[in-house]
Design an enzyme around this catalytic site. Sequence first.
Site, PDB file in Angstrom:
ATOM      1  N   SER A  45       0.817  -1.320   0.035  1.00  0.00           N
ATOM      2  CA  SER A  45      -0.263   0.238  -0.436  1.00  0.00           C
ATOM      3  C   SER A  45       0.848   1.216  -0.399  1.00  0.00           C
ATOM      4  O   SER A  45       1.571   1.330   0.571  1.00  0.00           O
ATOM      5  CB  SER A  45      -0.859   0.180   0.758  1.00  0.00           C
ATOM      6  OG  SER A  45      -1.111   0.740   1.156  1.00  0.00           O
ATOM      7  N   LYS A  81      -1.322  -0.808  -4.495  1.00  0.00           N
ATOM      8  CA  LYS A  81      -2.293  -0.247  -4.002  1.00  0.00           C
ATOM      9  C   LYS A  81      -1.454   0.999  -4.165  1.00  0.00           C
ATOM     10  O   LYS A  81      -0.785   1.465  -2.961  1.00  0.00           O
ATOM     11  CB  LYS A  81      -2.948  -0.740  -2.809  1.00  0.00           C
ATOM     12  CG  LYS A  81      -3.955   0.242  -2.541  1.00  0.00           C
ATOM     13  CD  LYS A  81      -5.130  -0.824  -1.518  1.00  0.00           C
ATOM     14  CE  LYS A  81      -4.648  -0.198   0.213  1.00  0.00           C
ATOM     15  NZ  LYS A  81      -5.596  -0.899   1.574  1.00  0.00           N
ATOM     16  N   GLU A 110     -10.976   0.321  -3.388  1.00  0.00           N
ATOM     17  CA  GLU A 110     -11.168   0.403  -1.834  1.00  0.00           C
ATOM     18  C   GLU A 110     -12.087   1.021  -1.455  1.00  0.00           C
ATOM     19  O   GLU A 110     -11.881   2.685  -1.344  1.00  0.00           O
ATOM     20  CB  GLU A 110     -10.205  -0.179  -1.540  1.00  0.00           C
ATOM     21  CG  GLU A 110      -9.905  -0.764   0.513  1.00  0.00           C
ATOM     22  CD  GLU A 110      -9.012  -0.817   1.044  1.00  0.00           C
ATOM     23  OE1 GLU A 110      -7.880  -1.430   0.236  1.00  0.00           O
ATOM     24  OE2 GLU A 110      -8.909  -0.939   2.245  1.00  0.00           O
ATOM     25  N   GLY A 150      -4.111  -3.871   6.441  1.00  0.00           N
ATOM     26  CA  GLY A 150      -2.928  -4.006   7.666  1.00  0.00           C
ATOM     27  C   GLY A 150      -3.002  -2.680   8.626  1.00  0.00           C
ATOM     28  O   GLY A 150      -3.954  -1.609   7.940  1.00  0.00           O
ATOM     29  N   LYS A 172      -2.919   4.795  -2.866  1.00  0.00           N
ATOM     30  CA  LYS A 172      -3.958   5.774  -2.269  1.00  0.00           C
ATOM     31  C   LYS A 172      -4.898   6.658  -2.753  1.00  0.00           C
ATOM     32  O   LYS A 172      -4.190   7.381  -3.391  1.00  0.00           O
ATOM     33  CB  LYS A 172      -3.722   6.417  -0.856  1.00  0.00           C
ATOM     34  CG  LYS A 172      -3.034   5.651   0.458  1.00  0.00           C
ATOM     35  CD  LYS A 172      -4.364   4.807   0.792  1.00  0.00           C
ATOM     36  CE  LYS A 172      -4.147   3.652   2.169  1.00  0.00           C
ATOM     37  NZ  LYS A 172      -4.991   3.186   2.991  1.00  0.00           N
ATOM     38  N   LYS A 184      -9.036  -7.293   8.438  1.00  0.00           N
ATOM     39  CA  LYS A 184      -8.832  -5.869   9.459  1.00  0.00           C
ATOM     40  C   LYS A 184      -9.074  -7.130  10.538  1.00  0.00           C
ATOM     41  O   LYS A 184      -9.858  -6.484  11.063  1.00  0.00           O
ATOM     42  CB  LYS A 184      -8.585  -5.022   9.290  1.00  0.00           C
ATOM     43  CG  LYS A 184      -7.819  -4.080   7.665  1.00  0.00           C
ATOM     44  CD  LYS A 184      -8.275  -2.260   7.864  1.00  0.00           C
ATOM     45  CE  LYS A 184      -7.059  -2.140   6.982  1.00  0.00           C
ATOM     46  NZ  LYS A 184      -7.844  -1.073   6.538  1.00  0.00           N
ATOM     47  N   ASP A 242      -7.336   2.852  -2.720  1.00  0.00           N
ATOM     48  CA  ASP A 242      -7.733   3.211  -1.737  1.00  0.00           C
ATOM     49  C   ASP A 242      -8.124   4.455  -1.594  1.00  0.00           C
ATOM     50  O   ASP A 242      -7.935   5.437  -1.179  1.00  0.00           O
ATOM     51  CB  ASP A 242      -6.670   2.133  -0.773  1.00  0.00           C
ATOM     52  CG  ASP A 242      -8.250   1.918   1.007  1.00  0.00           C
ATOM     53  OD1 ASP A 242      -9.388   2.440   0.589  1.00  0.00           O
ATOM     54  OD2 ASP A 242      -7.509   1.334   1.570  1.00  0.00           O
TER      55      ASP A 242
HETATM   56 MG   LIG Z   1      -8.754   0.526   3.095  1.00  0.00          MG
END
Ligand SMILES: [Mg+2]
Length: 375
Positions: A140, A165, A217, A294, A167, A266, A192
């Site tokens: 991420s 991934k 996401e 995570g 953000k 999670k 995400d």
């Molecule tokens: Mg997320």
Amino acid sequence: MGEAIHGTMRAELTCHRFRLTLLNPFTTSFGTQTERTGYIFRLSAGGVTAYSECVTSEEPFYSYEDNYTALHIITDYLSSMITDFPDPAAFLERCSMIKGHNMAKAAIEMLLWDFHCRREGVSLSSRLGRGRGYANVGVSIGMEDIPAMISKVSSAVDAGYRRIKVKIKRGMEQSIVAAVRDSFPEVPLSVDANTDYRLKDSETLGKLDRYNLEYIEQPLGHDDLLDHAKLAAQLSTPICLDESITDSSRAEQAFDIGACTVINIKPGRVAGLTESVLIARICRERGGHCWVGGMLETGIGRAFNISLAGMEDVDYPGDTSPNGRYFARDVVTNPFTMDSGRIVPNAGPGTGTVVDEDFLSSVTGQKLTIRDWDA
Ligand SMILES: [Mg+2]
């Protein structure tokens, strides 16, 4: 698991309030994190010492829970429910009258998994069952300026991560995704949004369909299912839910109404591993997919995630990077290493983490004995 322990012995539940600086600041749609502060819990009884980590942070930005609410719930309610060492499922039943506070519950639920597995000399992975032998690992990448993000993606691809991934937030989605896709046309890529969009942004999000993303996401509200279902009907990119899935019944509801086809599990968000395993099974049975997320955990929390991510039902790569990505030095002496985008869970017993007590003490601002008793 969890049969009664007979005879008198001293038992103790303690917590370390720790502070670790992140190697790199991590930026999401709700802010930039430069350190990880939280609680490590330790349960000692009968020569067995187990550990867990609470995934709350200083601020209630990811969810309503934070470090202060978690410590309150654990100290004032949950600690009295474990004096006879219930198994994790029995503990969850006991604390079911407490609404929400899943991160607090998860810290204790996972402590019990580790305690019972260590006491019985079995690894957490084998206790969970259905193991693949390794976890597939993705990464991420937080928001930065575009050249810095491209550089980070490039390093991650070179390191062998199996999914990238990034953000995103409102107004920046196009520039980020287009830049990454242009440079890496084939890489498995997802985004995400951490709840930054509303249903009225569906046209904006629809423009991401052309980039062949694995999923978007949690684009909408942290507790929403209905609008996600409406959005999913308008997009060709699959929806993955994170914040909205707080337990297995919410996962069932999400699949029932078409709110998602992918779930980021999670353990901290869903009160621990018992519900995590159920959610993974639901995803498989519904023809969906799941992976393990995570919360910038230290090696103690990370070990639970890796064991879960090594289960066959978890079919997508997770945000389960090796420890060295986040911390210069971890509170465990046996950090995970990644080989070809895979991490092998510890052999155990329990999570198999070996805690570096001296280093943990050096990053601990406050150590509390929450409860000690004759068991
Ligand atoms: Mg997320």
